[in-house]
Design a protein around this motif. Structure first.
Motif, PDB file in Angstrom:
ATOM      1  N   ARG A 144       0.835  -1.206   0.000  1.00 26.84           N
ATOM      2  CA  ARG A 144       0.000   0.000   0.000  1.00 26.84           C
ATOM      3  C   ARG A 144       0.874   1.261   0.000  1.00 26.84           C
ATOM      4  NH1 ARG A 144      -5.028   1.094   0.546  1.00 26.84           N
ATOM      5  NH2 ARG A 144      -5.594  -0.984   1.219  1.00 26.84           N
ATOM      6  N   GLY A 156      -5.118  -1.121 -10.174  1.00 29.28           N
ATOM      7  CA  GLY A 156      -5.305  -2.569 -10.153  1.00 29.28           C
ATOM      8  C   GLY A 156      -3.974  -3.294 -10.108  1.00 29.28           C
ATOM      9  N   ASP A 164      -2.883  -7.546  -4.081  1.00 27.07           N
ATOM     10  CA  ASP A 164      -3.698  -6.642  -4.900  1.00 27.07           C
ATOM     11  C   ASP A 164      -4.212  -5.477  -4.056  1.00 27.07           C
ATOM     12  OD1 ASP A 164      -6.008  -7.494  -3.513  1.00 27.07           O
ATOM     13  OD2 ASP A 164      -6.827  -8.605  -5.214  1.00 27.07           O
ATOM     14  N   GLU A 165      -4.942  -4.585  -4.690  1.00 25.04           N
ATOM     15  CA  GLU A 165      -5.419  -3.377  -3.992  1.00 25.04           C
ATOM     16  C   GLU A 165      -6.467  -3.668  -2.930  1.00 25.04           C
ATOM     17  OE1 GLU A 165      -5.428   0.613  -5.950  1.00 25.04           O
ATOM     18  OE2 GLU A 165      -5.769  -0.653  -7.706  1.00 25.04           O
ATOM     19  N   TYR A 166      -7.070  -4.846  -2.979  1.00 27.58           N
ATOM     20  CA  TYR A 166      -8.116  -5.206  -2.012  1.00 27.58           C
ATOM     21  C   TYR A 166      -7.552  -5.980  -0.829  1.00 27.58           C
ATOM     22  CZ  TYR A 166     -10.754  -3.891  -6.105  1.00 27.58           C
ATOM     23  OH  TYR A 166     -11.239  -3.208  -7.191  1.00 27.58           O
ATOM     24  N   GLY A 167      -6.234  -6.219  -0.837  1.00 24.66           N
ATOM     25  CA  GLY A 167      -5.602  -6.927   0.261  1.00 24.66           C
ATOM     26  C   GLY A 167      -5.510  -8.427   0.072  1.00 24.66           C
ATOM     27  N   LYS A 168      -5.989  -8.939  -1.062  1.00 22.47           N
ATOM     28  CA  LYS A 168      -5.833 -10.368  -1.334  1.00 22.47           C
ATOM     29  C   LYS A 168      -4.372 -10.612  -1.707  1.00 22.47           C
ATOM     30  CE  LYS A 168     -10.522 -11.246  -2.808  1.00 22.47           C
ATOM     31  NZ  LYS A 168     -11.402 -11.652  -3.902  1.00 22.47           N
ATOM     32  N   SER A 169      -3.878 -11.796  -1.316  1.00 20.69           N
ATOM     33  CA  SER A 169      -2.481 -12.075  -1.598  1.00 20.69           C
ATOM     34  C   SER A 169      -2.277 -13.522  -2.041  1.00 20.69           C
ATOM     35  CB  SER A 169      -1.609 -11.757  -0.387  1.00 20.69           C
ATOM     36  OG  SER A 169      -1.924 -12.607   0.686  1.00 20.69           O
TER      37      SER A 169
END
Length: 80
Positions: free
Chosen positions: A9, A21, A52-57
Motif C-alpha cells: 500500500r 489494479g 492486490d489493492e483489495y488486500g488479497k495475496s
C-alpha cells in the motif's frame, strides 16, 4: 494488516499506483515490481508474495530460484 500488505500500500501511494489494479510483488518484504495481472509464476522465485489493492495475496510455491516457481497459491481460503 500484514507487513506485506502495508508495504504494498505504501509503495502504491508513493509511486502513484492507487486505482491501477494489478498486484505488487514482494520478496523477503521488499517490493520487486508491479504487474497488471497475476501471471507467470515461473518468472518469480518461490516465496514471492503478490498483493492486490483489495488486500488479497498469493505466494509463489515449489520450483527453484533458477527455474522459477511452479504456481501462485492464494493465501486466503478459496470460497466454496
Amino acid at each position: 494488516m500484514t507487513d506485506n500488505m502495508a508495504t504494498a500500500r505504501r509503495w502504491r501511494e508513493q509511486w502513484g499506483y492507487i486505482g491501477r489494479g494489478g498486484v505488487v510483488v514482494l520478496f523477503a518484504g521488499e517490493v520487486q515490481s508491479w504487474v497488471n495481472e497475476l501471471r507467470n509464476p515461473e518468472r518469480w522465485q518461490p516465496g514471492c508474495v503478490a498483493v492486490d489493492e483489495y488486500g488479497k495475496s498469493w505466494t509463489t510455491v515449489a520450483g527453484t530460484e533458477s527455474t522459477g516457481a511452479l504456481m501462485w497459491l492464494p493465501n486466503e481460503p478459496i470460497p466454496d
